[in-house]
Design a protein around this motif. Structure first.
Motif, PDB file in Angstrom:
ATOM      1  N   LYS A 205      38.208  49.131 -42.170  1.00 31.17           N
ATOM      2  CA  LYS A 205      38.391  49.650 -41.427  1.00 31.17           C
ATOM      3  C   LYS A 205      36.701  49.410 -41.146  1.00 31.17           C
ATOM      4  CE  LYS A 205      37.774  55.528 -41.844  1.00 31.17           C
ATOM      5  NZ  LYS A 205      36.421  54.926 -41.600  1.00 31.17           N
ATOM      6  N   ASN A 206      36.046  49.908 -41.538  1.00 32.93           N
ATOM      7  CA  ASN A 206      34.696  49.594 -41.463  1.00 32.93           C
ATOM      8  C   ASN A 206      33.955  48.377 -40.451  1.00 32.93           C
ATOM      9  OD1 ASN A 206      34.643  50.574 -44.166  1.00 32.93           O
ATOM     10  ND2 ASN A 206      33.011  51.732 -43.665  1.00 32.93           N
ATOM     11  N   PHE A 207      34.922  47.763 -40.345  1.00 33.30           N
ATOM     12  CA  PHE A 207      34.757  46.044 -40.036  1.00 33.30           C
ATOM     13  C   PHE A 207      35.239  46.400 -38.869  1.00 33.30           C
ATOM     14  CE2 PHE A 207      35.519  41.258 -40.321  1.00 33.30           C
ATOM     15  CZ  PHE A 207      33.774  40.831 -39.884  1.00 33.30           C
ATOM     16  N   LEU A 208      36.527  47.006 -38.285  1.00 35.46           N
ATOM     17  CA  LEU A 208      37.141  47.322 -37.209  1.00 35.46           C
ATOM     18  C   LEU A 208      35.596  47.830 -36.182  1.00 35.46           C
ATOM     19  CD1 LEU A 208      39.836  45.713 -35.683  1.00 35.46           C
ATOM     20  CD2 LEU A 208      40.932  47.636 -37.087  1.00 35.46           C
ATOM     21  N   GLU A 209      35.479  48.429 -37.096  1.00 38.08           N
ATOM     22  CA  GLU A 209      34.456  50.384 -36.031  1.00 38.08           C
ATOM     23  C   GLU A 209      33.342  49.240 -35.612  1.00 38.08           C
ATOM     24  OE1 GLU A 209      33.960  53.655 -38.015  1.00 38.08           O
ATOM     25  OE2 GLU A 209      31.852  53.885 -37.163  1.00 38.08           O
ATOM     26  N   GLY A 210      33.393  48.177 -36.222  1.00 38.32           N
ATOM     27  CA  GLY A 210      31.626  47.473 -36.271  1.00 38.32           C
ATOM     28  C   GLY A 210      31.944  46.447 -34.989  1.00 38.32           C
TER      29      GLY A 210
ATOM     30  N   LEU B  46      38.844  40.088 -33.549  1.00 38.77           N
ATOM     31  CA  LEU B  46      39.097  41.429 -33.143  1.00 38.77           C
ATOM     32  C   LEU B  46      40.578  41.443 -33.571  1.00 38.77           C
ATOM     33  CD1 LEU B  46      37.489  43.348 -30.977  1.00 38.77           C
ATOM     34  CD2 LEU B  46      38.063  44.476 -32.755  1.00 38.77           C
ATOM     35  N   ASP B  47      41.865  40.986 -32.679  1.00 40.25           N
ATOM     36  CA  ASP B  47      43.342  41.264 -33.353  1.00 40.25           C
ATOM     37  C   ASP B  47      43.481  40.838 -34.266  1.00 40.25           C
ATOM     38  OD1 ASP B  47      43.969  42.007 -30.368  1.00 40.25           O
ATOM     39  OD2 ASP B  47      44.323  39.926 -30.323  1.00 40.25           O
ATOM     40  N   ILE B  48      42.843  39.658 -35.164  1.00 42.14           N
ATOM     41  CA  ILE B  48      43.401  39.083 -36.431  1.00 42.14           C
ATOM     42  C   ILE B  48      42.864  40.185 -37.330  1.00 42.14           C
ATOM     43  CG2 ILE B  48      43.409  37.588 -37.886  1.00 42.14           C
ATOM     44  CD1 ILE B  48      42.785  35.523 -36.069  1.00 42.14           C
ATOM     45  N   ILE B  49      42.020  40.591 -37.586  1.00 42.86           N
ATOM     46  CA  ILE B  49      41.408  41.967 -38.100  1.00 42.86           C
ATOM     47  C   ILE B  49      42.172  43.139 -37.555  1.00 42.86           C
ATOM     48  CG2 ILE B  49      39.528  43.413 -38.903  1.00 42.86           C
ATOM     49  CD1 ILE B  49      39.131  40.277 -39.726  1.00 42.86           C
TER      50      ILE B  49
ATOM     51  N   ALA C  92      45.710  43.138 -39.838  1.00 41.08           N
ATOM     52  CA  ALA C  92      45.086  42.080 -41.096  1.00 41.08           C
ATOM     53  C   ALA C  92      46.463  43.058 -42.026  1.00 41.08           C
ATOM     54  CB  ALA C  92      43.435  42.064 -41.442  1.00 41.08           C
ATOM     55  N   PRO C  93      47.149  42.793 -42.816  1.00 42.87           N
ATOM     56  CA  PRO C  93      47.989  44.187 -43.434  1.00 42.87           C
ATOM     57  C   PRO C  93      48.033  44.484 -44.483  1.00 42.87           C
ATOM     58  CG  PRO C  93      48.836  41.174 -44.315  1.00 42.87           C
ATOM     59  CD  PRO C  93      47.182  41.855 -42.702  1.00 42.87           C
ATOM     60  N   THR C  94      46.418  43.872 -45.135  1.00 46.48           N
ATOM     61  CA  THR C  94      45.774  44.609 -46.520  1.00 46.48           C
ATOM     62  C   THR C  94      44.520  45.820 -46.242  1.00 46.48           C
ATOM     63  OG1 THR C  94      44.318  42.459 -46.651  1.00 46.48           O
ATOM     64  CG2 THR C  94      46.540  43.153 -48.158  1.00 46.48           C
ATOM     65  N   GLU C  95      43.861  46.012 -46.936  1.00 49.20           N
ATOM     66  CA  GLU C  95      43.181  46.844 -46.283  1.00 49.20           C
ATOM     67  C   GLU C  95      41.604  45.989 -47.191  1.00 49.20           C
ATOM     68  OE1 GLU C  95      41.837  50.213 -49.495  1.00 49.20           O
ATOM     69  OE2 GLU C  95      39.948  50.432 -48.411  1.00 49.20           O
ATOM     70  N   ILE C  96      41.516  45.091 -47.570  1.00 52.10           N
ATOM     71  CA  ILE C  96      40.760  44.012 -47.862  1.00 52.10           C
ATOM     72  C   ILE C  96      40.610  43.191 -47.301  1.00 52.10           C
ATOM     73  CG2 ILE C  96      38.672  43.253 -49.586  1.00 52.10           C
ATOM     74  CD1 ILE C  96      38.099  46.780 -49.654  1.00 52.10           C
ATOM     75  N   ILE C  97      39.725  42.485 -46.232  1.00 51.89           N
ATOM     76  CA  ILE C  97      40.154  41.323 -45.760  1.00 51.89           C
ATOM     77  C   ILE C  97      38.566  39.781 -46.469  1.00 51.89           C
ATOM     78  CG2 ILE C  97      39.935  39.981 -43.815  1.00 51.89           C
ATOM     79  CD1 ILE C  97      40.191  43.219 -42.441  1.00 51.89           C
TER      80      ILE C  97
ATOM     81  N   LEU D   2      49.174  36.205 -33.395  1.00 55.70           N
ATOM     82  CA  LEU D   2      48.255  35.780 -32.599  1.00 55.70           C
ATOM     83  C   LEU D   2      47.130  34.133 -32.104  1.00 55.70           C
ATOM     84  CD1 LEU D   2      46.556  38.273 -35.058  1.00 55.70           C
ATOM     85  CD2 LEU D   2      46.954  38.183 -31.927  1.00 55.70           C
ATOM     86  N   VAL D   3      48.308  33.061 -33.230  1.00 54.73           N
ATOM     87  CA  VAL D   3      47.543  31.584 -32.894  1.00 54.73           C
ATOM     88  C   VAL D   3      48.005  31.338 -31.603  1.00 54.73           C
ATOM     89  CG1 VAL D   3      47.117  29.412 -33.478  1.00 54.73           C
ATOM     90  CG2 VAL D   3      46.665  31.553 -34.939  1.00 54.73           C
ATOM     91  N   SER D   4      49.631  31.728 -31.016  1.00 55.48           N
ATOM     92  CA  SER D   4      50.198  30.918 -30.579  1.00 55.48           C
ATOM     93  C   SER D   4      50.447  31.383 -29.218  1.00 55.48           C
ATOM     94  CB  SER D   4      51.079  30.681 -31.430  1.00 55.48           C
ATOM     95  OG  SER D   4      52.457  31.467 -31.601  1.00 55.48           O
ATOM     96  N   LYS D   5      50.311  32.356 -29.281  1.00 58.25           N
ATOM     97  CA  LYS D   5      50.748  33.274 -28.611  1.00 58.25           C
ATOM     98  C   LYS D   5      49.722  33.212 -26.704  1.00 58.25           C
ATOM     99  CE  LYS D   5      46.981  37.086 -27.934  1.00 58.25           C
ATOM    100  NZ  LYS D   5      47.491  39.099 -28.155  1.00 58.25           N
ATOM    101  N   ASP D   6      49.174  32.659 -26.339  1.00 58.38           N
ATOM    102  CA  ASP D   6      48.241  31.454 -25.848  1.00 58.38           C
ATOM    103  C   ASP D   6      48.693  30.856 -25.084  1.00 58.38           C
ATOM    104  OD1 ASP D   6      46.904  34.174 -25.344  1.00 58.38           O
ATOM    105  OD2 ASP D   6      45.592  33.350 -25.695  1.00 58.38           O
ATOM    106  N   GLU D   7      49.449  29.428 -25.915  1.00 55.49           N
ATOM    107  CA  GLU D   7      49.982  28.653 -25.321  1.00 55.49           C
ATOM    108  C   GLU D   7      51.352  28.936 -24.576  1.00 55.49           C
ATOM    109  OE1 GLU D   7      49.056  25.997 -27.362  1.00 55.49           O
ATOM    110  OE2 GLU D   7      47.340  26.789 -27.326  1.00 55.49           O
TER     111      GLU D   7
END
Lengths: 379, 379
Positions: free
Chosen positions: A8-13, A83-86, A89-94, B280-285
């Protein structure tokens, strides 16, 4: 670089910094967000060459650990993709780990290994001179932007008109913008400022748009530092600095008329919507012209389009016009934007002649704001 | 034509009809909405040549007068422009009067005189043959559209694939769509239908999109009339008729595999989001390919892009695979859309070979729906 962080915090930044980054830049690595990891905090950086943003995130928020810093370092990550990956992301901690230009992102059973940009190519950020400073409420500053930004020129031959001229003199701050068809000027007294503080700068439209996004809907303190060619805003954990437009802003005082032959005091909403409706006819035309006829307590509006037909409106208003009927043709868009900028229950419109500039002001003089519009010379 | 009408009711009708009208039509007057005013009702008409919509509005809704009909008649009004005028009208009651092709719109002090289209040029609407009919719940019909529309072909060389094949036979309704890379098939028993009723038609995608907009979020009765080259939907006060695609839809039965070498039962959401992340990795391909590796209770997902890097995922699932590890490469987009269409807590995915079509079904067999996907042959 290696750390674990709360999503959450990472995403906001990342979200905040990403807003100012452009993808059509010559320097490849400037397309990315720079992550700088120190022993007790993270700084996210973004720039589009004219503006620089730094977003700080402390490892601890009171007692709560936001970032577990395992190994200090730096990386430049591809903005949208990262940003899309974060975000997904399925978990709270990355967990993030970078090795040369490869960045590993782990979240539960999900693992990405992506290519970052070259850190050495990332531009240096300016060192901020903190000698000249004043404070302002974000809400007030946001109002000033709202009141002037819309009048800046777009793609003008004179780049100085593509910014807002801000002057501080004798404790008065004046913000002026003009696209040479109209002008907007807002003045206010800064109570808590040293009388010796003076400046005369031009802030680029784009920088004001960015700062607007950051402070919108807030009511807090904004620190402003000014240098000869730069302005710096510090809001919470965000440092935002912009390069100013150099050059001399035109003297706009002479554009404001002072002798009037016809005055109208109208309800803002009533006038706005009447113009808005009539303009339905003319809005597809090149100049979207509305004709106003002022006549003893009544304002008539007319619009005409060869293709669509005609529209007429009428509303009651206080009119002061000794010479009888007064007629003028104006841009509906400009008129509507001026009424919106005034943002008061009633507006005073003062006409100085059918072919000369006219002004719009709030009727209660609550704020010192004035809009100047040129009429359209043909109808 | 002359009438007064309540803004809200008029707007609702105009909005509904306007959705199907296209502006790039050869017949000028077909760009407009036709207003037909009779002694006790108004009919609004719109058409894009393939579909025809009629929206009826009675003069009285119970005791309340919606339309005051002063003089019967007809007019064709310019769609968007007329809608804007009505939407922005300042009063609850709007007065309309047409004289030849000129239409006067009055609302309070606001008056428009606009140009309508030539009534004589407006196309005739089809006469509906009411001999073949059945009823369906709008919610059920909306589901059928949702489940099949996404699999229709776009800009295909075979126009028949740009519609949904709907067959009624022995009280069973089957809707099938395919873009030749994948297939979606939904079947359901119509209890209250005569066993002698049979048809085999292809409904164009665009017509289904229009009907979807009309019935979305409703749970009511939909009357359906079918003719040889036309289907007619009657929903409340709306008659919607569409010309069918002519031709013979391909026999898709043989595309559904029946022998399987590997089966996976997975949680739909878990599978969907894992695919979504990896993609996410392949979507632009070009092909946005995800590789699945199924191995004793675990499904591994992989994606790779030369530019961006790699992604891996893993989730637990029931797997039935006697031959050990099973691998297949698929389009992430198609896989996600198939899981969405299934819309059940768990999905069964049955693979018949690494290079042959596979199927996806709901694990609870609550609805008779099957998705068929072709794997991607290279990775």
């Amino acid at each position: 670089m290696k750390f674990n962080i709360i999503k959450k915090n990472f995403l906001e930044g990342l979200n905040t910094v990403s807003k100012i980054i452009v993808q059509n830049t010559v320097n490849e690595s400037q397309k990315g967000i720079k992550i700088e990891l120190y022993k007790d905090k993270m700084i996210l950086k973004g720039s589009d060459s004219m503006v620089f943003m730094e977003y700080s995130l402390a490892a601890f928020d009171e007692d709560k650990e936001i970032i577990t810093i395992i190994e200090e370092g730096q990386a430049v990550v591809p903005t949208n993709y990262f940003l899309d990956i974060i975000r997904k992301a399925p978990t709270e901690i990355i967990e993030i780990e970078s090795n040369n230009q490869t960045i590993k992102i782990k979240s539960g059973k999900s693992e990405f290994n992506i290519q970052g940009y070259d850190i050495d190519e990332y531009p240096d950020f300016p060192i901020i001179d903190k000698s000249n400073k004043f404070n302002m409420n974000t809400k007030v500053f946001n109002d000033i932007i709202r009141e002037t930004l819309f009048c800046t020129a777009v793609n003008d031959q004179r780049p100085i008109l593509e910014g807002v001229n801000v002057i501080l003199e004798n404790k008065f701050l004046t913000a002026t913008s003009t696209d040479s068809h109209r002008l907007s000027k807002r003045r206010l007294l800064l109570e808590n400022i040293d009388e010796s503080q003076n400046f005369n700068i031009i802030i680029p439209r784009k920088s004001l748009q960015s700062i607007q996004k950051i402070i919108e809907n807030t009511d807090e303190d904004l620190e402003i530092y000014y240098e000869e060619n730069r302005i710096v805003f510090v809001y919470r954990n965000i440092i935002y600095s912009a390069i100013l437009i150099s050059g001399k802003y035109p003297n706009t005082e002479k554009l404001v008329p002072s002798i009037f032959e016809c005055t109208v005091v109208a309800n803002s909403k009533e006038m706005y919507y009447a113009v808005d409706r009539v303009a339905l006819v003319s809005k597809d035309e090149k100049n979207d012209i509305v004709k106003l006829a002022i006549n003893d307590g009544i304002v008539n509006l007319y619009a005409y389009s060869k293709e669509l037909g005609t529209a007429e409106e009428e509303f009651f208003a206080e009119t002061y016009n000794e010479e009888g009927k007064f007629e003028i043709a104006v841009s509906a868009k400009f008129l509507k934007e001026a009424i919106s900028a005034i943002n008061s229950e009633n507006v005073i419109v003062k006409f100085s002649g059918e072919l000369t500039a006219f002004i719009i002001q709030p009727s209660d003089y609550h704020r010192d704001i004035i809009e100047v519009l040129l009429p359209v010379r043909t109808y």
